[in-house]
Design a protein around this motif. Structure first.
Motif, PDB file in Angstrom:
ATOM      1  N   HIS A  82       0.825  -1.204   0.000  1.00 18.20           N
ATOM      2  CA  HIS A  82       0.000   0.000   0.000  1.00 18.20           C
ATOM      3  C   HIS A  82       0.860   1.255   0.000  1.00 18.20           C
ATOM      4  O   HIS A  82       0.612   2.215  -0.747  1.00 18.20           O
ATOM      5  N   GLU A  83       1.925   1.253   0.826  1.00 11.91           N
ATOM      6  CA  GLU A  83       2.797   2.422   0.892  1.00 11.91           C
ATOM      7  C   GLU A  83       3.542   2.634  -0.428  1.00 11.91           C
ATOM      8  O   GLU A  83       3.682   3.775  -0.908  1.00 11.91           O
ATOM      9  N   CYS A  84       4.046   1.541  -1.030  1.00 14.79           N
ATOM     10  CA  CYS A  84       4.769   1.639  -2.315  1.00 14.79           C
ATOM     11  C   CYS A  84       3.849   2.173  -3.416  1.00 14.79           C
ATOM     12  O   CYS A  84       4.251   3.023  -4.235  1.00 14.79           O
ATOM     13  N   ALA A  85       2.634   1.660  -3.453  1.00 13.60           N
ATOM     14  CA  ALA A  85       1.684   2.104  -4.475  1.00 13.60           C
ATOM     15  C   ALA A  85       1.364   3.582  -4.298  1.00 13.60           C
ATOM     16  O   ALA A  85       1.265   4.338  -5.285  1.00 13.60           O
ATOM     17  N   SER A  86       1.218   3.985  -3.064  1.00 18.03           N
ATOM     18  CA  SER A  86       0.932   5.398  -2.800  1.00 18.03           C
ATOM     19  C   SER A  86       2.080   6.288  -3.270  1.00 18.03           C
ATOM     20  O   SER A  86       1.867   7.342  -3.899  1.00 18.03           O
TER      21      SER A  86
ATOM     22  N   VAL B  75       4.163   9.649 -10.158  1.00 19.23           N
ATOM     23  CA  VAL B  75       3.593   9.769 -11.512  1.00 19.23           C
ATOM     24  C   VAL B  75       2.800  11.063 -11.624  1.00 19.23           C
ATOM     25  O   VAL B  75       2.897  11.794 -12.644  1.00 19.23           O
ATOM     26  N   LYS B  76       2.020  11.354 -10.579  1.00 19.94           N
ATOM     27  CA  LYS B  76       1.229  12.583 -10.603  1.00 19.94           C
ATOM     28  C   LYS B  76       2.132  13.808 -10.717  1.00 19.94           C
ATOM     29  O   LYS B  76       1.864  14.745 -11.490  1.00 19.94           O
TER      30      LYS B  76
ATOM     31  N   VAL C 202       2.307  16.428 -13.873  1.00 21.01           N
ATOM     32  CA  VAL C 202       2.081  17.866 -13.655  1.00 21.01           C
ATOM     33  C   VAL C 202       3.278  18.666 -14.128  1.00 21.01           C
ATOM     34  O   VAL C 202       3.148  19.731 -14.779  1.00 21.01           O
ATOM     35  N   THR C 203       4.476  18.133 -13.853  1.00 22.96           N
ATOM     36  CA  THR C 203       5.697  18.857 -14.252  1.00 22.96           C
ATOM     37  C   THR C 203       5.813  18.955 -15.767  1.00 22.96           C
ATOM     38  O   THR C 203       6.079  20.029 -16.335  1.00 22.96           O
TER      39      THR C 203
END
Length: 468
Positions: free
Chosen positions: A415-419, A425-426, A430-431
């Protein structure tokens, strides 16, 4: 029964003044228990226990002294009775009787010297059988019938050895105290010593039976196990000394103890040391010397012997009590009026053997003691089942916690890795999306800045031309 001395009559002395003078009367006119000092430890009666119109009685039956009693003629109850174990005197069988004995010499000092069947309808100086008939109280022994045998047991059935007790309190005192102190006495006897008892009743209550006989607020008993003072001239030292069964343990040291019970049937008796009881009774002295070198030593020996007694009670299963009490009386024999003294109501009939009587309180105690092992087995099984269930529950909880913990570790990592990946990626999107926008903004800024510079230079040239 032999009256040692009779207390002073009240005459016209007011009751409050009489109560204030009770101690003085005791000190001045009451002689010592000359004929029965052997029933007191160290041949020394208790000191500090006083009552209005005190009478000292050496309880005499069939030409033998069986115990000693301090009696209050005004209250019509005994203050205490002093007795011993073992001390079964006389050859006759133990007998319960109805009516009970009374003390003739309290009525008339020139009367016969032995206890006599009570044929009085009333008395200003002592209780009579008629006081207890329909009075709502049992005749509660101070010196219990079951402690000794033969004529000594018979001699306990005298009204100068009885106090009014409710039936429930009488039964509880018999089953919880008298039967237990008998075990203490057996251990003492097995150890080659003699047990001295003093059992008394409080007289501070204002309650009276039939407005005549004082009803005590509580009863108490104290006992002292030690060597007799005069071994060569002691009627109690007979073949019974040291003759207890093999199941009775020894405790080769002097010891003492006490019990006290409120006369509320529901209240349990208290275990006390003799020193504690003496303090509770107003700093009196019960025994000459039987409390050890210190209160700590007294309490320690009390605890040690009490543990022996509890083991003895568990192992005995009440069989000794059952053996000494008889089968129920035949149906044609009715119980005495209150069922208190456990005798038949046959008027002035001859004495009946104890084997033909029913000791209701003791029978209840016998049944309870006989059923005690079953109760203990059930309690043990219940405890084992409860403990086993608690153990299984604990194991299941441990396994569940471990399983949840183990399963949660990789799930949490994923869960932490996916987050983290989603955030990266986000941010990248955005960049990347904002790069062209940033370049366009820069070019636009450059063009605007250049146009502003040209405009400013043109205005400057224009001003110079005007000047020229």
């Amino acid at each position: 029964m032999n009256l040692v001395v009779r207390g002073m009559g009240t005459g016209a002395v007011p009751l409050p003044l009489l109560l204030l003078l009770a101690g003085a009367l005791h000190a001045e006119v009451v002689q010592d228990f000359k004929e029965c000092l052997g029933f007191f430890q160290g041949k020394s009666p208790p000191s500090g226990l006083v009552a209005p119109q005190p009478v000292q009685i050496c309880q005499r039956y069939n030409n033998s002294y069986h115990y000693a009693t301090l009696y209050s003629s005004q209250l019509r109850i005994p203050v205490y009775s002093a007795y011993r174990y073992p001390c079964s005197l006389g050859q006759g069988k133990a007998q319960r009787l109805n009516p009970w004995f009374y003390e003739p010499q309290i009525e008339n000092r020139s009367d016969e010297s032995e206890m006599t069947r009570c044929n009085l309808n009333s008395s200003d100086l002592q209780a009579v059988n008629a006081d207890y008939q329909g009075g709502g109280y049992d005749r509660g022994h101070l010196y219990p019938f079951i402690l000794n045998k033969n004529e000594s047991a018979t001699s306990t059935c005298t009204l100068t050895n009885a106090v009014p007790e409710t039936h429930g309190a009488n039964v509880r005192w018999c089953s919880k105290v008298e039967s237990v102190t008998r075990k203490w006495a057996q251990i003492c006897n097995k150890s080659g010593r003699s047990m001295y008892f003093v059992t008394g009743a409080d007289s501070s209550s204002n309650k009276k039976m039939k407005n005549r006989v004082s009803v005590p607020q509580f009863v108490w008993t104290a006992f002292c196990c030690t060597f007799p003072q005069d071994k060569n001239n002691d009627p109690c030292l007979n073949g019974d000394v040291g003759s207890e069964g093999e199941d009775i343990p020894e405790y080769n040291k002097d010891f003492s103890g006490a019990f006290m019970k409120q006369m509320d049937p529901e209240k349990d008796s208290e275990k006390l040391t003799v020193s504690q009881l003496e303090t509770r009774l107003g700093n009196i002295t019960i025994f000459d010397n039987c409390t050890g070198t210190s209160q700590e030593d007294e309490a320690e020996t009390f605890k040690e012997v009490d543990e022996l007694v509890q083991k003895l009670i568990i192992s005995a299963d009440g069989q000794d009590i059952m053996e000494e009490n008889s089968p129920p009386v035949p149906a044609e024999q009715s119980l005495a009026v209150d069922g208190d003294d456990l005798a038949t109501d046959q008027g002035d009939t001859p004495l009946q053997p104890a084997g033909e009587e029913v000791a209701e309180g003791v029978c209840l105690s016998t049944i309870a003691n006989a059923l005690a092992p079953i109760g203990r087995v059930i309690s043990l099984v219940t405890n084992v089942i409860s403990t086993f269930a608690q153990l299984i529950t604990t194991i299941v909880n441990i396994v569940r916690i471990l399983a949840v913990t183990i399963l949660r570790v990789p799930a949490r990592i994923i869960h932490e890795c996916a987050s983290c990946l989603v955030i990266m990626v986000k941010y990248l999107i955005v960049t990347v999306a904002t790069v062209p926008q940033d370049i366009l903004g820069i070019v636009t800024s450059i063009i605007l800045d250049t146009a502003s510079a040209i405009s400013w230079f043109a205005r400057l040239v224009k001003h110079f031309v005007r000047i020229l």
